[in-house]
Structures are given as structure tokens and as C-alpha cells.
Write a protein that holds these residues in place. Structure first.
Motif, short mmCIF file in Angstrom:
data_model
loop_
_atom_site.label_atom_id
_atom_site.label_comp_id
_atom_site.label_asym_id
_atom_site.label_seq_id
_atom_site.Cartn_x
_atom_site.Cartn_y
_atom_site.Cartn_z
N GLY A 18 71.47 72.92 152.37
CA GLY A 18 70.81 73.59 151.29
C GLY A 18 71.60 74.20 150.44
N PHE A 19 72.80 74.31 150.29
CA PHE A 19 73.56 75.02 149.06
C PHE A 19 74.38 73.95 148.39
N LEU A 20 74.34 74.49 146.97
CA LEU A 20 74.96 73.35 146.03
C LEU A 20 76.28 74.10 145.54
N TYR A 21 77.35 73.07 146.19
CA TYR A 21 78.73 73.56 146.15
C TYR A 21 79.54 72.87 144.88
N GLY A 22 79.08 72.41 143.86
CA GLY A 22 79.62 71.93 142.90
C GLY A 22 79.17 71.20 141.51
N VAL A 23 79.83 70.76 140.71
CA VAL A 23 79.16 70.52 139.36
C VAL A 23 79.51 68.73 139.36
N PRO A 24 78.84 67.81 139.70
CA PRO A 24 79.24 66.48 139.71
C PRO A 24 79.50 65.92 138.15
N PHE A 25 80.73 65.42 137.80
CA PHE A 25 80.99 64.72 136.85
C PHE A 25 81.17 63.45 136.89
N THR A 26 81.23 62.68 137.92
CA THR A 26 81.38 61.02 138.07
C THR A 26 80.95 60.78 139.60
N THR A 27 80.38 59.64 139.59
CA THR A 27 80.20 58.96 140.81
C THR A 27 81.59 58.41 141.46
N ASN A 28 81.64 58.49 142.72
CA ASN A 28 83.10 58.13 143.49
C ASN A 28 82.95 57.05 144.46
N PHE A 33 88.95 44.57 144.72
CA PHE A 33 87.76 45.67 144.86
C PHE A 33 88.54 47.26 144.62
N SER A 34 88.04 47.91 143.71
CA SER A 34 88.58 49.31 143.34
C SER A 34 87.37 50.08 142.57
N GLY A 35 87.68 51.05 142.05
CA GLY A 35 87.00 51.89 141.32
C GLY A 35 87.28 52.09 139.89
N SER A 36 86.44 53.34 139.30
CA SER A 36 86.90 53.17 137.93
C SER A 36 88.02 53.79 137.49
#
Length: 413
Positions: A142-152, A256-259
């Protein structure tokens, strides 16, 4: 990344500090009466490189200009999103106030009581700028632990001269047209086939007590499929950069890889770059969807920071729409800000579309329960054993059960 996980093995060799002292105020100098603040900030080296536009330094200067009430001295350190978490957990007092991390490392820091929670107005600001799916990746108990800046997550890059939009829907269809390179021995990738036939990890990913379910008849069927797949001459193992090298010399037509590999693939394929969510594969006559792991990269705050309010404010800014847009412009880091989803340039980017499609439709949130640590090596060993021929149709059931037993063991019991 798990692009982030694989770098943990080399942690001790990765982290070092590049110390740069910068005093900032709105007027460009110290203003009498301003509170002196010292913030140590860590990010990957690419975020601080002059060749990449010095994203971190640029953002921090903008932040300081926005807050003349603080006379800020920034200390920049280099640590990638995987290794930062381990360093913070090992010695929070010596760690950065603000840092970037991969969300699958949350428990490393929370177990050490080293990761700050975001609440109040800061939580509201973060929630306004991200989808619920992204927020789930940095939420625990229930706790928020970060500020997302991109999907991984990871998806597929392909050469549009070789594969049509119809071809890329099916792995078998692609293998009839060209050469596909897949990280078969990497345990962040290989589970994609098992997920496609109903295997699960910790129930919905948060139910640690349910353990790994990679040992039933459905898992055995996948192992048997992989035993045949590895023998296909148009299917090659991507290891130690061989997939990218093959894409460069033309011997490989899809990887197959990511950004994080966007720049390299764009350099190789140019206008022929195609990007798409994962294809299906055919198992015993039925079409099965490949599913990648997904998560996010986020800005975190050290729970032991001596300057908590400025640190939290900076973290929220580094994850803001403005900072994400600059990150995209300088380094092609795909933003996850809801405010940027309709930006005409970003929304037409094929990698943006592929990453979002994968995150929304062909991925499963990577569990970050503690017992997940027991799952990586058995899966890696399965891939290696299939590749070298140790796993066969004759022993597939036995070997699959052994893998599952190891995933559900802590290595002691």
C-alpha cells in the motif's frame, strides 16, 4: 532490465563516484539567508555524459532555479538502475539522497529500511502523472516507493525488409522468413514461453506463499517445445551481444530487447527499423502468446537523507513530464507520463508504441517478493541445458520438475 538484475553480479565493479560540486541559486549565486542544501544524486553515466546532453545536470540546474529558497550543492555519482539499490541497502548513510533504480529491486532497499515512502501532496503529484499499472510497479503493502519515469520491459526489434506486419504475429511465421535471435539462456527472457502456457510465479506476482508453478504438464509441454525450437537453424541464441552483431552484419533479422538498445538498432536499420510487441508461438497446434516481464524504472529517495524535503521535491521533478520529455529527446528513454502519451512526436515513435503495447498486453509484472531471487538461476540453467542438449524429450518431465523444485527452494532446504 530483468535487464536490471543481470548487472547485480558485477556490482562491486560498477559503482564509483564522479564528484562534481555545483552551487546553485535562482540568481546564479548564493543568496543571503537561503538554506544550504547538499544533495548527492546518482544516475547511469549516460545520463551525465556530454555526448548525451547531460540530462541529470540539466534537470538539477532547472530544479535549483525553481527553488531559490535553497542554496543547493549537487554531488553527482554514477550508478546504474540495478546497482544503486544494492549500494543504498548496504550503507544508506553513505548513499545518494536521490537515485534511479529498477523497480524489481524495491525489496532490497525496503528490507534494509533504506527507501523512503512518498505520501501526501507528493503522492498525489506522482499519481496524476502515471497510470495505475505503472504505479503498481512501485507500490508495496500500500505504500508508494518511487517516481516512475519509464516502463521497463522487452519487446521485438525486426528488419521491415524481411518481415511483414503479418509475419511478426507468429514466431513460426518469422522463422520461415528469416533468422530470429533470442536470449535463450537469459532467465529474464526464457520464462516468456512458460507464461504463454499458463505457468505462474507467486500467483498474481504478489502471493509469495503460492510459490512457482513451473512444473506441471503445461510446463513440460513448453520444455519439449523448446527442445525442438533450439534445433531450428533460423533460431539462434543471443548471448554477449551476438544478436546485435548479427543484426549489424545481416545474419540476424530480429532480436528481443528493450528501449535501452533503441539507439544501436536505429543506427543499424535506419528507416527499416520495426518494433512490435511479442509474437505468439504454436504449441501442440494451439497459438500461445509470449509474455515478457514488465516493470518500471523510478526515482527513489534514501530514507536516511538529511535533506528529506529537497530530496523528495527533486525526485518528483526528475520523474515529471518535463524531465521525462528531456530524457526522451536526449537519450530516447521512453516516457511513461500520462501527460506525454499524446505528444505528436513521442506517440508516433515505433518503439514508444511497441513498449506500451507490450506493457499493456503481452507482459506480466515482474514479482519483487523476496523468494523471486530463487527463480533466476534454475531458469537460466534450463536454457543452458536445452541449448547444450542435456535436456531431451526423454527427460523433459524430470528436468522440468527439477527446475520447479529449485525455484521453490531457498538453496538450503
Amino acid at each position: 532490465m530483468r535487464h536490471g538484475w543481470r548487472f547485480l553480479k558485477a556490482f562491486s565493479a560498477v559503482l564509483f563516484l564522479l564528484v562534481i560540486f555545483t552551487g546553485c541559486s535562482a540568481a546564479g549565486g548564493q543568496a543571503e539567508g537561503n538554506e544550504k542544501v547538499r544533495l548527492m544524486v546518482w544516475s547511469p553515466s549516460e545520463d551525465q555524459s556530454r555526448d548525451s546532453g547531460e540530462w541529470l545536470q540539466t534537470c538539477c540546474k532547472s530544479f535549483a532555479d525553481m527553488h531559490p529558497e535553497w542554496d543547493i550543492e549537487f554531488v553527482y555519482g554514477i550508478a546504474d538502475e540495478a546497482t544503486a539499490a544494492t549500494s543504498i541497502a548496504q550503507d544508506p548513510e553513505a548513499g545518494a539522497d536521490v537515485f534511479l533504480y529498477a523497480n524489481d529491486n524495491i525489496t532490497i532497499m525496503t528490507d534494509a529500511q533504506a527507501l523512503a515512502k512518498f505520501g501526501g501532496k507528493y503522492q498525489d503529484q506522482i499519481r496524476e502523472n502515471a497510470s495505475q499499472e505503472i504505479l503498481n510497479s512501485v507500490t508495496m503493502d500500500g505504500f508508494l516507493y518511487g517516481v516512475p519515469f519509464t516502463t521497463n520491459t522487452w519487446f521485438m526489434y525486426y528488419d521491415k525488409r524481411v518481415f511483414s506486419e503479418k509475419d511478426i504475429k507468429s514466431l513460426e511465421g518469422m522463422l520461415q522468413k528469416g533468422v530470429v535471435s533470442f536470449p535463450f539462456t537469459n532467465s529474464w527472457y526464457l520464462p516468456a514461453f512458460y507464461f504463454g502456457n499458463g505457468c505462474t510465479l507467486f500467483g498474481d506476482g504478489t502471493q509469495e506463499e503460492l510459490g512457482a508453478d513451473f512444473g506441471g504438464d503445461n510446463a513440460v509441454a513448453v520444455t519439449n517445445y523448446l527442445v525442438d525450437l533450439i534445433k531450428n537453424p533460423n533460431f539462434v541464441v543471443d548471448a554477449d551481444g551476438s544478436g546485435m552483431a548479427g543484426l549489424r552484419d545481416g545474419s540476424v533479422n530480429a532480436i528481443f530487447s528493450g528501449s535501452w538498445d533503441y539507439g544501436s538498432v536505429k543506427e543499424i536499420l535506419g528507416d527499416n527499423l520495426g518494433a512490435a510487441a511479442l509474437p505468439c508461438y504454436t504449441l501442440d497446434g494451439s497459438s500461445k502468446q509470449l509474455y515478457s516481464y514488465s516493470g518500471s524504472k523510478a526515482v527513489g529517495v534514501n530514507a536516511h537523507s538529511k535533506y528529506m524535503v529537497p530530496a523528495v521535491e527533486l525526485a518528483v521533478y526528475l520523474g515529471s513530464a518535463d524531465a521525462q520529455k528531456l530524457h526522451y529527446e536526449l537519450r530516447s528513454v521512453i516516457p511513461c507520463s500520462t501527460e506525454l502519451q499524446d505528444d505528436p512526436v513521442i506517440s508516433s515513435d515505433p518503439v514508444f508504441l511497441a513498449q506500451n503495447d507490450t506493457f499493456d498486453n503481452t507482459s506480466k509484472l515482474q514479482p519483487f517478493v523476496s523468494r523471486m531471487a530463487n527463480c533466476w538461476t534454475p531458469m537460466e540453467n534450463m536454457g543452458k541445458s536445452i541449448r547444450n542438449g542435456t535436456v531431451t524429450h526423454e527427460n523433459a518431465a524430470e528436468q522440468t520438475k527439477s527446475m520447479n523444485d529449485a525455484m521453490n527452494s531457498n538453496g538450503i532446504e
